[in-house]
Design a protein around this motif. Structure first.
Motif, PDB file in Angstrom:
ATOM      1  N   VAL A   1       0.918  -0.793  -0.104  1.00 23.28           N
ATOM      2  CA  VAL A   1       0.129  -0.353   0.146  1.00 23.28           C
ATOM      3  C   VAL A   1       0.612   0.821   0.033  1.00 23.28           C
ATOM      4  N   VAL A   2       0.343   2.014  -0.863  1.00 20.13           N
ATOM      5  CA  VAL A   2       0.897   3.202  -0.793  1.00 20.13           C
ATOM      6  C   VAL A   2       0.174   4.370  -0.383  1.00 20.13           C
ATOM      7  N   PHE A   3       0.281   5.272   0.233  1.00 12.97           N
ATOM      8  CA  PHE A   3      -0.110   5.622   0.995  1.00 12.97           C
ATOM      9  C   PHE A   3      -0.328   7.559   0.191  1.00 12.97           C
ATOM     10  N   ARG A   4      -1.248   8.404   0.308  1.00 14.44           N
ATOM     11  CA  ARG A   4      -0.959   9.869  -0.180  1.00 14.44           C
ATOM     12  C   ARG A   4      -0.034  10.683   0.226  1.00 14.44           C
TER      13      ARG A   4
ATOM     14  N   LYS B   1      -9.442   2.014   6.691  1.00 10.61           N
ATOM     15  CA  LYS B   1     -11.021   0.336   6.617  1.00 10.61           C
ATOM     16  C   LYS B   1     -10.942   0.416   4.826  1.00 10.61           C
ATOM     17  N   SER B   2      -9.876  -0.082   3.973  1.00 11.01           N
ATOM     18  CA  SER B   2      -9.900   0.328   2.763  1.00 11.01           C
ATOM     19  C   SER B   2     -11.360  -0.040   1.750  1.00 11.01           C
TER      20      SER B   2
ATOM     21  N   PHE C   1      -4.691   6.464   0.398  1.00  9.37           N
ATOM     22  CA  PHE C   1      -4.186   5.818  -0.994  1.00  9.37           C
ATOM     23  C   PHE C   1      -3.366   5.866  -1.963  1.00  9.37           C
ATOM     24  N   GLU C   2      -2.417   6.391  -2.227  1.00  9.55           N
ATOM     25  CA  GLU C   2      -1.984   6.477  -3.761  1.00  9.55           C
ATOM     26  C   GLU C   2      -1.974   5.700  -4.932  1.00  9.55           C
ATOM     27  N   GLN C   3      -1.917   4.179  -4.496  1.00 16.32           N
ATOM     28  CA  GLN C   3      -1.732   3.125  -4.672  1.00 16.32           C
ATOM     29  C   GLN C   3      -1.667   1.190  -4.159  1.00 16.32           C
ATOM     30  N   ILE C   4      -2.719   0.356  -4.511  1.00 17.51           N
ATOM     31  CA  ILE C   4      -2.768  -0.721  -3.796  1.00 17.51           C
ATOM     32  C   ILE C   4      -2.181  -1.686  -4.121  1.00 17.51           C
ATOM     33  N   GLU C   5      -0.931  -2.583  -4.768  1.00 20.97           N
ATOM     34  CA  GLU C   5      -0.072  -3.827  -5.636  1.00 20.97           C
ATOM     35  C   GLU C   5      -0.249  -5.163  -4.350  1.00 20.97           C
ATOM     36  N   SER C   6      -1.610  -5.863  -5.018  1.00 12.91           N
ATOM     37  CA  SER C   6      -1.556  -6.979  -4.425  1.00 12.91           C
ATOM     38  C   SER C   6      -2.791  -7.683  -5.785  1.00 12.91           C
ATOM     39  N   ARG C   7      -2.614  -9.394  -5.434  1.00  9.07           N
ATOM     40  CA  ARG C   7      -2.773 -10.153  -5.910  1.00  9.07           C
ATOM     41  C   ARG C   7      -4.328 -10.349  -6.194  1.00  9.07           C
ATOM     42  N   ASP C   8      -4.916 -10.245  -4.664  1.00 10.53           N
ATOM     43  CA  ASP C   8      -5.952 -10.595  -4.663  1.00 10.53           C
ATOM     44  C   ASP C   8      -6.704  -9.299  -2.985  1.00 10.53           C
ATOM     45  N   PRO C   9      -7.577  -8.490  -3.416  1.00  7.80           N
ATOM     46  CA  PRO C   9      -7.878  -7.138  -3.151  1.00  7.80           C
ATOM     47  C   PRO C   9      -8.401  -7.946  -2.571  1.00  7.80           C
ATOM     48  N   ASN C  10      -9.044  -8.934  -1.614  1.00  8.13           N
ATOM     49  CA  ASN C  10      -9.666  -9.050   0.015  1.00  8.13           C
ATOM     50  C   ASN C  10      -8.462  -9.896   0.856  1.00  8.13           C
TER      51      ASN C  10
END
Length: 98
Positions: free
Chosen positions: A25-28, A52-53, A61-70
């Protein structure tokens, strides 16, 4: 970086499988006033990371990198599905479709 772990155990065969799903997670840049207002409105202090995303927290957030958002909000369902299929011959989609 957030780490969400799954540990599965089948007693009948004494098989245990443990894996971790990572979410970056990249926070803005957020002002202190904006963060205070967010905490006051959404009350996320009992959540991992205090956001709570699935709600207003995604705006932090600026960006979220994940295979699974869950993975960021709870159970990494894709990883669970993979582990059950690979190690225990369980098909979650077939079970859910019944």
């Amino acid at each position: 970086m957030f780490h969400t772990a799954i540990c599965l155990h089948r007693a009948a065969t004494n098989t245990t499988v443990t894996e971790v799903e990572k979410t970056k997670v990249v926070f803005r840049h957020n002002t202190e006033d904006a963060l205070r207002a967010y905490v006051e409105k959404e009350r996320p202090l009992d959540c991992a990371g205090s956001f709570k995303s699935e709600g207003m927290g995604v705006l932090l957030f600026e960006q979220i990198e994940s295979r699974d958002p869950n993975s960021l909000i709870g159970l990494p369902v894709m990883l669970l599905n993979d582990l059950l299929a690979t190690h225990f011959d369980v098909d979650l989609l077939a079970m859910a479709a019944r």
